[in-house]
Design an enzyme around this catalytic site. Structure first.
Site, PDB file in Angstrom:
ATOM      1  CG  HIS A   4      -3.491  -3.496   3.495  1.00 51.46           C
ATOM      2  ND1 HIS A   4      -2.513  -2.941   4.294  1.00 51.46           N
ATOM      3  CD2 HIS A   4      -4.142  -2.457   2.904  1.00 51.46           C
ATOM      4  CE1 HIS A   4      -2.575  -1.619   4.199  1.00 51.46           C
ATOM      5  NE2 HIS A   4      -3.552  -1.306   3.366  1.00 51.46           N
TER       6      HIS A   4
ATOM      7  CD  GLU B 129      -1.209  -5.988   6.018  1.00 50.25           C
ATOM      8  OE1 GLU B 129      -1.467  -4.788   6.218  1.00 50.25           O
ATOM      9  OE2 GLU B 129      -0.750  -6.408   4.927  1.00 50.25           O
TER      10      GLU B 129
ATOM     11  CB  CYS C 264      -0.972  -0.035   1.171  1.00 55.55           C
ATOM     12  SG  CYS C 264      -2.364   1.114   0.992  1.00 55.55           S
TER      13      CYS C 264
END
Length: 209
Positions: free
Chosen positions: A191, A193, A89
């Site tokens: 993202h 994660e 990002c």
């Protein structure tokens, strides 16, 4: 969920690019794939790591100011040139030459391109799950990723340079770059994660490069 396959444990340096850079979540995901994590605060920390990760969330201008204040820009730029690096990002965006969040601001100038605000006709920030559109000869970073897999996005700005794009995504008919690559350097607008097992798979692919 995919885990590492390498025999030797590697250390990934997660660079602190400001107070909102989501270090905890990305570190937790990296620990899951059995990577050792070092939070990079100084130039000396960069010497301790095998790979570099620039986390997401935050402001382009503020991130560069924070790195400048800690005298990290020059050593970080040099380290990125020789070590596998993944930007997520905002971490991807600051790899560009210039960004236009809060005025015109110089980036790390590692991957050619600029970062601009997305189409004003869209509802911003762009939040939600999107599929990736990848060429048939998809990048090694996406090994094991299927066309049906979705990833979580949270951003208002986009990376501009089709020459380095390795994937795009669609937001209400608006196509934007969702991933970039140049030699040993990779960037993701989404993202991993926050993207369940498919996101962990991408982090594992990066770890195993």
């Amino acid at each position: 969920m995919a885990k590492k396959v390498n025999q030797m444990k590697q250390t990934i340096g997660v660079v602190n690019i400001g107070s909102c850079c989501n270090i905890f979540n990305i570190s937790k995901a990296l620990n899951f794939i059995d990577a050792s994590v070092v939070i990079v605060e100084t130039a000396e920390d960069l010497e301790k790591v095998d790979k570099i990760l620039l986390p997401g969330v935050g402001n382009f201008k503020h991130a560069l100011e924070d790195l400048e204040q800690r005298e990290l820009i020059a050593p970080l730029t040099e380290a990125i040139k020789i070590k596998h690096t993944l930007g997520i990002c905002l971490g991807m965006q600051i790899l560009a030459e210039v960004g236009f969040e809060d005025g015109e601001n110089k980036g790390l100038s590692i991957i050619p391109g600029k970062v601009e605000r997305m189409d004003e006709n869209l509802e911003l920030p762009h939040l939600g799950w999107r599929k990736l559109q990848m060429p048939a000869n998809k990048n090694i970073l996406f090994e094991g990723i299927e066309a049906t897999d979705e990833f979580y996005f949270m951003h208002s700005y986009e990376f501009k340079n089709d020459n380095v794009a390795i994937a795009t995504a669609d937001y209400n008919g608006y196509n934007f770059i969702s991933a970039v690559a140049q030699e040993n350097i990779f960037g993701l607008q989404f993202h991993p994660e926050k993207s369940n097992s498919q996101g962990i798979r991408i982090l594992s692919n990066f770890y195993n490069l």
